[in-house]
Write a protein that holds these residues in place. Sequence first.
Motif, mmCIF file in Angstrom:
data_model
loop_
_atom_site.group_PDB
_atom_site.id
_atom_site.type_symbol
_atom_site.label_atom_id
_atom_site.label_comp_id
_atom_site.label_asym_id
_atom_site.label_seq_id
_atom_site.Cartn_x
_atom_site.Cartn_y
_atom_site.Cartn_z
ATOM 1 N N UNK A 125 0.838 -1.199 0.000
ATOM 2 C CA UNK A 125 0.000 0.000 0.000
ATOM 3 C C UNK A 125 0.868 1.243 0.000
ATOM 4 N N UNK A 126 0.238 2.370 -0.284
ATOM 5 C CA UNK A 126 0.952 3.645 -0.298
ATOM 6 C C UNK A 126 1.531 3.950 1.074
ATOM 7 N N UNK A 127 2.528 4.833 1.097
ATOM 8 C CA UNK A 127 3.183 5.203 2.346
ATOM 9 C C UNK A 127 2.237 5.848 3.352
ATOM 10 N N UNK A 128 1.045 6.200 2.940
ATOM 11 C CA UNK A 128 0.076 6.809 3.840
ATOM 12 C C UNK A 128 -0.413 5.857 4.921
ATOM 13 N N UNK A 129 -0.162 4.578 4.762
ATOM 14 C CA UNK A 129 -0.572 3.577 5.746
ATOM 15 C C UNK A 129 0.446 3.588 6.876
ATOM 16 N N UNK A 130 0.176 4.354 7.914
ATOM 17 C CA UNK A 130 1.144 4.626 8.969
ATOM 18 C C UNK A 130 1.525 3.375 9.752
ATOM 19 N N UNK A 131 0.559 2.547 10.112
ATOM 20 C CA UNK A 131 0.835 1.393 10.972
ATOM 21 C C UNK A 131 1.869 0.455 10.372
ATOM 22 N N UNK A 132 1.876 0.294 9.087
ATOM 23 C CA UNK A 132 2.806 -0.627 8.449
ATOM 24 C C UNK A 132 3.921 0.059 7.685
ATOM 25 N N UNK A 133 4.142 1.349 7.926
ATOM 26 C CA UNK A 133 5.145 2.074 7.144
ATOM 27 C C UNK A 133 6.545 1.511 7.342
ATOM 28 N N UNK A 134 6.834 0.986 8.532
ATOM 29 C CA UNK A 134 8.152 0.391 8.752
ATOM 30 C C UNK A 134 8.348 -0.840 7.860
ATOM 31 N N UNK A 135 7.281 -1.581 7.631
ATOM 32 C CA UNK A 135 7.354 -2.759 6.773
ATOM 33 C C UNK A 135 7.603 -2.340 5.333
ATOM 34 N N UNK A 136 6.924 -1.308 4.898
ATOM 35 C CA UNK A 136 7.107 -0.808 3.527
ATOM 36 C C UNK A 136 8.537 -0.320 3.324
ATOM 37 N N UNK A 137 9.050 0.436 4.295
ATOM 38 C CA UNK A 137 10.426 0.942 4.194
ATOM 39 C C UNK A 137 11.421 -0.217 4.112
ATOM 40 N N UNK A 138 11.232 -1.228 4.960
ATOM 41 C CA UNK A 138 12.132 -2.376 4.953
ATOM 42 C C UNK A 138 12.076 -3.103 3.616
ATOM 43 N N UNK A 139 10.894 -3.348 3.102
ATOM 44 C CA UNK A 139 10.753 -4.041 1.822
ATOM 45 C C UNK A 139 11.382 -3.249 0.679
ATOM 46 N N UNK A 140 11.284 -1.929 0.738
ATOM 47 C CA UNK A 140 11.924 -1.101 -0.284
ATOM 48 C C UNK A 140 13.444 -1.277 -0.252
ATOM 49 N N UNK A 141 14.012 -1.355 0.954
ATOM 50 C CA UNK A 141 15.450 -1.563 1.087
ATOM 51 C C UNK A 141 15.850 -2.894 0.462
#
Length: 149
Positions: A125-141
């Motif tokens: 989901x878009x970065x606007x999903x605050x609760x899982x933003x750490x997961x999104x950042x990690x997956x991007x790395x």
Amino acid sequence: MISMINARKVLEVGSFTGFGALGMAEAVPEDGTVVTCEIQPYLQELARKNVDRSPHGKKITIKLGDAVKTLRQMATEGQKFDLIFMDGNKDGYPEIYKIVFEHNLLSPNGTLVVDNAFYQGSAYVDDGYVEGSHTRRFNDIVCNDTSVH
């Protein structure tokens, strides 16, 4: 997974009750080891009590303290692991990932397993999903790291 890759030395970041480490200890060979990191003293005690009830508990070392400091120390000792299971503080995943690869904690052809990598779909989901933003950042790395697959 441990049996499939014939892992002899396993690292778990975040032990909680110790049952994950115990399951891994059952899968490594008799001379295999599982090192698990836990920051909370009361959880370290609980995990030790739980794993000591099993004959496989002798294969488990529980390191108390901050996982980042523990990983850095193990790196200076030249330790390497056939499988690393990241299951600690999800916000800390990027730093732990960096340490694992910058300090060669993973054996050649080793496997890194990550808990909650797709946390409630937050990796999609878009970065606007605050609760899982750490997961999104990690997956991007991970996705941008061409040295892994």
